[in-house]
Design a protein around this motif. Structure first.
Motif, PDB file in Angstrom:
ATOM      1  N   UNK A   9       0.887  -1.211   0.017  1.00 54.55           N
ATOM      2  CA  UNK A   9      -0.114  -0.061   0.015  1.00 54.55           C
ATOM      3  C   UNK A   9       0.903   1.082   0.129  1.00 54.55           C
ATOM      4  N   UNK A  10       2.016   1.162   0.679  1.00 52.13           N
ATOM      5  CA  UNK A  10       2.704   2.405   0.907  1.00 52.13           C
ATOM      6  C   UNK A  10       3.682   2.798  -0.284  1.00 52.13           C
ATOM      7  N   UNK A  11       4.125   1.595  -1.157  1.00 51.70           N
ATOM      8  CA  UNK A  11       4.804   1.802  -2.440  1.00 51.70           C
ATOM      9  C   UNK A  11       3.581   2.367  -3.448  1.00 51.70           C
ATOM     10  N   UNK A  15       3.729   6.252  -5.336  1.00 53.59           N
ATOM     11  CA  UNK A  15       3.524   6.554  -6.772  1.00 53.59           C
ATOM     12  C   UNK A  15       2.440   7.267  -7.104  1.00 53.59           C
ATOM     13  N   UNK A  16       1.324   6.584  -6.655  1.00 56.84           N
ATOM     14  CA  UNK A  16      -0.027   7.651  -7.037  1.00 56.84           C
ATOM     15  C   UNK A  16       0.194   8.988  -6.359  1.00 56.84           C
ATOM     16  N   UNK A  17       0.696   9.359  -5.459  1.00 58.37           N
ATOM     17  CA  UNK A  17       0.850  10.769  -4.789  1.00 58.37           C
ATOM     18  C   UNK A  17       1.723  11.557  -5.643  1.00 58.37           C
ATOM     19  N   UNK A  19       2.254  10.677  -9.104  1.00 58.06           N
ATOM     20  CA  UNK A  19       1.641  11.047 -10.180  1.00 58.06           C
ATOM     21  C   UNK A  19       0.543  12.274 -10.067  1.00 58.06           C
ATOM     22  N   UNK A  20      -0.393  12.105  -9.091  1.00 57.19           N
ATOM     23  CA  UNK A  20      -1.234  13.238  -9.041  1.00 57.19           C
ATOM     24  C   UNK A  20      -0.577  14.397  -8.821  1.00 57.19           C
ATOM     25  N   UNK A  21       0.322  14.532  -7.976  1.00 58.75           N
ATOM     26  CA  UNK A  21       1.038  15.681  -7.713  1.00 58.75           C
ATOM     27  C   UNK A  21       1.619  16.483  -9.002  1.00 58.75           C
ATOM     28  N   UNK A  22       2.098  15.638  -9.685  1.00 54.81           N
ATOM     29  CA  UNK A  22       2.730  16.136 -11.197  1.00 54.81           C
ATOM     30  C   UNK A  22       1.625  16.448 -12.286  1.00 54.81           C
ATOM     31  N   UNK A  23       0.566  15.638 -12.287  1.00 59.27           N
ATOM     32  CA  UNK A  23      -0.493  15.920 -13.218  1.00 59.27           C
ATOM     33  C   UNK A  23      -1.247  17.107 -12.748  1.00 59.27           C
ATOM     34  N   UNK A  24      -1.657  17.196 -11.560  1.00 61.81           N
ATOM     35  CA  UNK A  24      -2.451  18.496 -10.994  1.00 61.81           C
ATOM     36  C   UNK A  24      -1.477  19.509 -11.118  1.00 61.81           C
TER      37      UNK A  24
END
Length: 166
Positions: A9-11, A15-17, A19-24
């Motif tokens: 879950x942490x990994x 990656x999700x964090x 991804x979202x940070x860069x996309x947003x």
């Protein structure tokens, strides 16, 4: 990169964090650029976004609570937006002491322009992905969205999708 075994879950969070940070960030830069060149402050635009997400006109007290501002500060925000032709303020038909606030057509237009800029950046990102990766992303996101994993969608975006399909 293919991994064997279960991903933690942490990994996945990391990656999700990222991804979202860069996309947003990418999408927001263009959208904020458009806002910065307009005559609307961020505080005023936030008021427009709140009103856009509601299916009905809000009282000043309701709007103040949502914005976490005093009724007086909210009233000043609304006065400015009324003067700009972006917001309409009317007496509540059942209680003339209550003022109801809603977006004008121009207010809706400003919010739509901002959201359109963000959506264009999301589409640009997806256009840059290789087709196979885009297909994989679609399948994974579709499974998540149609599953019972997320809260109800944001009313602003639901309203936009409903309007687009009419």
């Amino acid at each position: 990169m293919h991994t064997t075994g279960e991903v933690t879950t942490e990994a996945t969070f990391d990656v999700l964090s990222e991804f979202l940070s860069r996309l947003l960030t990418t999408a927001e830069v263009d959208a904020i650029d458009g806002l910065a060149t307009s005559d609307i402050s961020f505080a005023h635009f936030r008021t427009l976004m709140v009103l856009a997400g509601r299916a009905r006109a809000l009282s000043l007290a309701e709007l103040a609570e949502i914005l976490h501002l005093s009724v007086a500060a909210t009233g000043r925000n609304v006065d400015k937006l009324v003067g700009m032709g972006l917001v309409d303020r009317r007496e509540d038909p059942s209680d003339r002491r209550v003022k109801r606030v809603s977006l004008t057509d121009e207010g809706h237009h400003r919010v739509t322009e901002h959201l359109d800029r963000k959506e264009d950046e999301f589409r640009n990102f997806l256009d840059r992905l290789p087709a196979a990766l885009r297909d994989d992303l679609h399948q994974v996101l579709h499974s998540i969205v149609t599953g019972d994993y997320l809260a109800d969608p944001d009313p602003v975006f639901v309203h936009r999708r409903q309007k687009a399909t009419r």
